[in-house]
Design an enzyme around this catalytic site. Structure first.
Site, PDB file in Angstrom:
ATOM      1  N   CYS A   1       0.797  -1.232   0.000  1.00 42.19           N
ATOM      2  CA  CYS A   1       0.000   0.000   0.000  1.00 42.19           C
ATOM      3  C   CYS A   1       0.834   1.289   0.000  1.00 42.19           C
ATOM      4  O   CYS A   1       0.504   2.223  -0.747  1.00 42.19           O
ATOM      5  CB  CYS A   1      -1.016  -0.004   1.135  1.00 42.19           C
ATOM      6  SG  CYS A   1      -0.474  -0.709   2.685  1.00 42.19           S
TER       7      CYS A   1
ATOM      8  N   ARG B   1       7.647 -10.181   5.985  1.00 43.37           N
ATOM      9  CA  ARG B   1       7.196  -9.832   7.342  1.00 43.37           C
ATOM     10  C   ARG B   1       7.860 -10.778   8.327  1.00 43.37           C
ATOM     11  O   ARG B   1       7.914 -11.994   8.097  1.00 43.37           O
ATOM     12  CB  ARG B   1       5.668  -9.947   7.462  1.00 43.37           C
ATOM     13  CG  ARG B   1       4.908  -9.002   6.559  1.00 43.37           C
ATOM     14  CD  ARG B   1       3.399  -9.172   6.718  1.00 43.37           C
ATOM     15  NE  ARG B   1       2.673  -8.441   5.687  1.00 43.37           N
ATOM     16  CZ  ARG B   1       1.362  -8.520   5.492  1.00 43.37           C
ATOM     17  NH1 ARG B   1       0.638  -9.306   6.276  1.00 43.37           N
ATOM     18  NH2 ARG B   1       0.782  -7.832   4.529  1.00 43.37           N
TER      19      ARG B   1
ATOM     20  N   GLN C   1       1.017 -11.677  -2.417  1.00 43.57           N
ATOM     21  CA  GLN C   1      -0.442 -11.606  -2.333  1.00 43.57           C
ATOM     22  C   GLN C   1      -1.037 -11.251  -3.694  1.00 43.57           C
ATOM     23  O   GLN C   1      -0.382 -10.612  -4.516  1.00 43.57           O
ATOM     24  CB  GLN C   1      -0.874 -10.525  -1.340  1.00 43.57           C
ATOM     25  CG  GLN C   1      -0.584 -10.828   0.110  1.00 43.57           C
ATOM     26  CD  GLN C   1      -1.046  -9.692   1.014  1.00 43.57           C
ATOM     27  OE1 GLN C   1      -0.865  -8.531   0.688  1.00 43.57           O
ATOM     28  NE2 GLN C   1      -1.638 -10.032   2.137  1.00 43.57           N
TER      29      GLN C   1
ATOM     30  N   ASP D   1      -2.651  -8.834  -4.366  1.00 45.41           N
ATOM     31  CA  ASP D   1      -2.894  -7.579  -3.654  1.00 45.41           C
ATOM     32  C   ASP D   1      -3.339  -6.487  -4.628  1.00 45.41           C
ATOM     33  O   ASP D   1      -2.832  -6.400  -5.745  1.00 45.41           O
ATOM     34  CB  ASP D   1      -1.575  -7.165  -2.979  1.00 45.41           C
ATOM     35  CG  ASP D   1      -1.775  -6.124  -1.906  1.00 45.41           C
ATOM     36  OD1 ASP D   1      -2.929  -5.867  -1.532  1.00 45.41           O
ATOM     37  OD2 ASP D   1      -0.762  -5.564  -1.446  1.00 45.41           O
TER      38      ASP D   1
ATOM     39  N   HIS E   1      -5.155  -2.198  -4.690  1.00 40.42           N
ATOM     40  CA  HIS E   1      -5.677  -1.026  -3.996  1.00 40.42           C
ATOM     41  C   HIS E   1      -6.538  -0.218  -4.957  1.00 40.42           C
ATOM     42  O   HIS E   1      -6.159  -0.017  -6.114  1.00 40.42           O
ATOM     43  CB  HIS E   1      -4.528  -0.184  -3.428  1.00 40.42           C
ATOM     44  CG  HIS E   1      -3.757  -0.921  -2.379  1.00 40.42           C
ATOM     45  ND1 HIS E   1      -2.651  -1.698  -2.683  1.00 40.42           N
ATOM     46  CD2 HIS E   1      -3.956  -1.040  -1.041  1.00 40.42           C
ATOM     47  CE1 HIS E   1      -2.198  -2.256  -1.569  1.00 40.42           C
ATOM     48  NE2 HIS E   1      -2.967  -1.877  -0.568  1.00 40.42           N
TER      49      HIS E   1
ATOM     50  N   LYS F   1     -11.923  -3.515   8.359  1.00 43.60           N
ATOM     51  CA  LYS F   1     -11.864  -4.438   7.227  1.00 43.60           C
ATOM     52  C   LYS F   1     -12.956  -5.495   7.317  1.00 43.60           C
ATOM     53  O   LYS F   1     -13.515  -5.757   8.383  1.00 43.60           O
ATOM     54  CB  LYS F   1     -10.496  -5.109   7.166  1.00 43.60           C
ATOM     55  CG  LYS F   1     -10.096  -5.853   8.442  1.00 43.60           C
ATOM     56  CD  LYS F   1      -8.714  -6.480   8.315  1.00 43.60           C
ATOM     57  CE  LYS F   1      -8.309  -7.172   9.612  1.00 43.60           C
ATOM     58  NZ  LYS F   1      -7.096  -7.988   9.477  1.00 43.60           N
TER      59      LYS F   1
ATOM     60  N   HIS G   1      -8.058  -1.365   0.360  1.00 45.35           N
ATOM     61  CA  HIS G   1      -7.044  -2.413   0.264  1.00 45.35           C
ATOM     62  C   HIS G   1      -7.809  -3.730   0.106  1.00 45.35           C
ATOM     63  O   HIS G   1      -8.714  -3.995   0.899  1.00 45.35           O
ATOM     64  CB  HIS G   1      -6.205  -2.504   1.541  1.00 45.35           C
ATOM     65  CG  HIS G   1      -5.634  -1.205   2.015  1.00 45.35           C
ATOM     66  ND1 HIS G   1      -4.283  -0.994   2.158  1.00 45.35           N
ATOM     67  CD2 HIS G   1      -6.226  -0.041   2.427  1.00 45.35           C
ATOM     68  CE1 HIS G   1      -4.062   0.229   2.625  1.00 45.35           C
ATOM     69  NE2 HIS G   1      -5.231   0.821   2.796  1.00 45.35           N
TER      70      HIS G   1
END
Length: 652
Positions: free
Chosen positions: A339, A368, A386, A388, A390, A470, A516
């Protein structure tokens, strides 16, 4: 005392001349309900309280019975007491500590002079059955703190004394004590009415555990167990545990030659050629979905100056999960999330309201830090990717974009045979950025979307991301286990932190809203979960080997090679097992490798230009022209069908 009114779920009212217990309310409705009562939920709370506690005037009451979903938790709480009583009746020298309910069961921590073994488990279960059959009532008393401390001190139960002293420091003046026969324990409840209501239980395992989770404290023995309302449910659970062992993705991954780990890279999976096929097929599928749903795929860097993460709030709120290094005397970090880099990309150019919504997808690798004890195969790793994305949009576009996410998620999950999932609305955590006003707006937007889409959900208080609330998608697998995979998060904070702007219809600048979202989540985690869900039987389009050709004799090799060449030229991953082994042996080998299609060729088939197809479910389909067989397989792959199949019309 004036009337005390208790409001029932149908809005009817029961009146009493005192503060009644839930059991009294149940009795006023009917003896059968009273017999089945195990607890209560009051004033809209999801917490189950003890049915023995008095209810205040105006309480909105929902009675928890043996048929309620929450019943098993109450039963397990009481089963923990049953186990502790059994242990102390057999071995009075063993001291008790705590016994909470956990996922799929409960545990009790014991201070024992000997180590518990399977042989001890049999004795404990036998004693538990004896106490259960006595149908001892569970009686609650409220003791003054001093009396409780003196009583447990006289019994040598120093751990209980310490717990009560901790409660006293927090301002408590009394504590709950539950009796069953001559045995009693410190507890706040809730509990069943009698030991006879604990119908089915099983001791599972034992492990070491430090008192209060502190390594400086004494090591205790933690006995894990489970309990259900009937033996049929327990038997099904135990059966699922055995099935889960067979489906363990770490076991399947090794057997199928898909991935490995090495101590020089803890928590970081290596995908083999076979595993990489699965990985890339998932990426390819999601890229097709992104094209359909209007996403722009981007590529962003792996490491950034920590100033980026200070601006995004990750440094202040997520630092303990990040990796850091120095480059040219500057502090850098590998990215834990995409992000912040997407904010930089969005902010690099000017935007009009006509450009929104702007959907930005990224398959970049993330890192991470997870503590070593939390690492678990592919489902908890330190490096991952991911699906992922946005979405930058206006406030007015929020509902439509959340709806679009749900439509995308449903299409993907249906394609993958993942039809059952639950939605949780995770609200503001204690450690967060932004004002309460902004959080109210974000939480309200997600709740409104769920209501408009008529999607049932459960509120998960305090579990939101530090930048926004979320929706967590909890997929329920073939063994009825929940897994958090997809998510969408509503974020008003990061666009303000990065001062992201777009020009509105009014010619003024405004901050966009940032959504997200992920559908599969971490691909590593998803592959682990999906292997267990399917027991390794992947759809044809995803399988590392889609077709295995098995010859009965070397005389048909030329024909087999022709079929192999045709399939390969059409992009099918095919292997020809030409070994001089018996057919049944080769079939068994192909089954172990979860090959969706097995093409079997003998002399008769080669002469007639036909094949037999054996599917992974064991069904055999004979006399299919080799061209039709290839066409069916290619069609199945192209359509991304869930199961390998043979069309009835293809058989002669």
């Amino acid at each position: 005392m004036s009337n005390v009114n208790i409001i029932l779920p149908d809005n009817s009212v029961k009146s009493f001349d005192h503060e009644p217990t839930t059991l009294e309310v149940a009795n006023s409705i009917g003896a059968r309900l009273a017999k089945d009562t195990l607890g209560a939920k009051i004033n809209g709370s999801s917490e189950v309280i003890d049915y023995r506690l008095p209810l205040k005037d105006g309480t909105k009451l929902s009675i928890v019975t043996t048929k309620s979903p929450e019943a098993v938790e109450v039963v397990r709480h009481s089963a923990a007491h049953l186990m502790a009583q059994a242990v102390q009746e057999i071995w009075p020298e063993v001291k008790v500590t705590i016994g909470p309910v956990v996922e799929n069961g409960f545990y009790y921590d014991f201070d024992s002079p000997f180590n518990f073994t399977e042989e001890h488990f049999e004795k404990i279960e036998k004693k538990m059955e004896e106490i259960q059959k006595k149908d001892l009532p569970l009686v609650r008393e409220q003791w003054p703190i001093n009396r409780a401390i003196e009583t447990f001190q006289s019994m040598g139960e120093r751990f209980k004394v310490e717990l009560i002293q901790d409660l006293a420091l927090r301002g408590e003046t009394t504590v709950g004590i539950y009796h069953q026969g001559s045995w009693f324990d410190l507890c706040r409840g809730p509990h069943v009415q009698s030991t006879g209501q604990i119908k089915a239980f099983k001791l599972m395992s034992v492990a070491g555990a430090y008192w209060k989770g502190d390594q400086a404290n004494q090591m205790l023995q933690r006995v894990y167990a489970t309990a259900f309302q009937d033996k049929k449910e327990l038997e099904e659970y135990l059966k699922n545990i055995e099935e889960a062992k067979k489906r363990d993705h770490r076991k399947l991954g090794k057997e199928l030659g898909m991935f490995m780990f090495h101590p020089w890279a803890p928590g970081s999976p290596f995908f083999t050629g076979r595993g990489t096929v699965v990985y890339n097929e998932l990426l390819k599928y999601m890229r097709d979905m992104y094209f359909k749903y209007g996403y722009n795929e981007v590529i962003t860097p792996q490491i950034f100056d920590v100033e980026l993460f200070k601006t995004s709030g990750h440094y202040a709120n997520y630092k303990e999960n990040m990796y850091f290094t120095k480059v040219d005397e500057r502090d850098f970090s590998s990215k834990p999330m995409n992000c912040p880099s997407h904010c930089l990309l969005f902010g690099s150019t000017k935007h009009s309201y006509r450009d929104l919504p702007y959907r930005m997808a990224d398959f970049g690798r993330l890192h991470r830090y997870e503590v070593s004890g939390a690492l678990s195969g592919l489902t908890r790793v330190r490096t991952f990717c991911q699906d992922d994305a946005h979405i930058f949009c206006t406030v007015d576009q929020l509902q439509q974009e959340i709806k679009g996410f749900v439509e995308l998620l449903n299409e993907v999950y249906q394609k993958l045979g993942m039809s059952e999932y639950h939605v949780f609305l995770s609200t503001r955590p204690e450690k967060r950025m932004g004002s309460d006003e902004v959080w109210d707006k974000a939480e309200g937007a997600l709740a409104k979307a769920l209501e408009l889409l008529k999607i049932p959900f459960t509120v998960n208080p305090g579990d939101g991301a530090f930048y926004g609330p979320k929706l967590d998608i909890m997929f329920v697998d073939a063994l009825k286990r929940p897994w958090q995979l997809g998510t969408i998060q509503c974020d008003f904070n990061l666009p303000m932190s990065f001062d992201l702007k777009y020009t509105g219809e009014d010619n003024h600048e405004h901050h966009p809203v940032m959504l997200h979202r992920a559908v599969l989540g971490s691909l590593e985690r998803f592959i682990g979960v999906y292997l267990e869900h399917t027991a390794g039987h992947l759809p044809v389009w995803m399988a590392p080997t889609q077709v295995t050709i098995l010859n009965v004799t070397d005389r048909v090799n030329e024909f087999c090679e022709k079929v192999e060449k045709h399939l390969r030229s059409n992009g099918i991953r095919v292997e020809f097992d030409r070994r001089s082994e018996k057919l049944n042996f080769k079939i068994r080998e192909a089954q172990l490798m979860k090959s969706p299609y097995m093409i079997i060729v003998g002399d008769k088939e080669a002469e007639a230009g036909t094949v037999s197809i054996r599917l992974s479910d064991g069904t055999l389909h004979n006399n299919i022209s080799w061209e039709n067989a290839c066409e069916m397989i290619i069609k199945n792959r192209n359509n991304r069908e869930l199961k390998a199949s043979v069309e009835a019309s293809a058989q002669a």
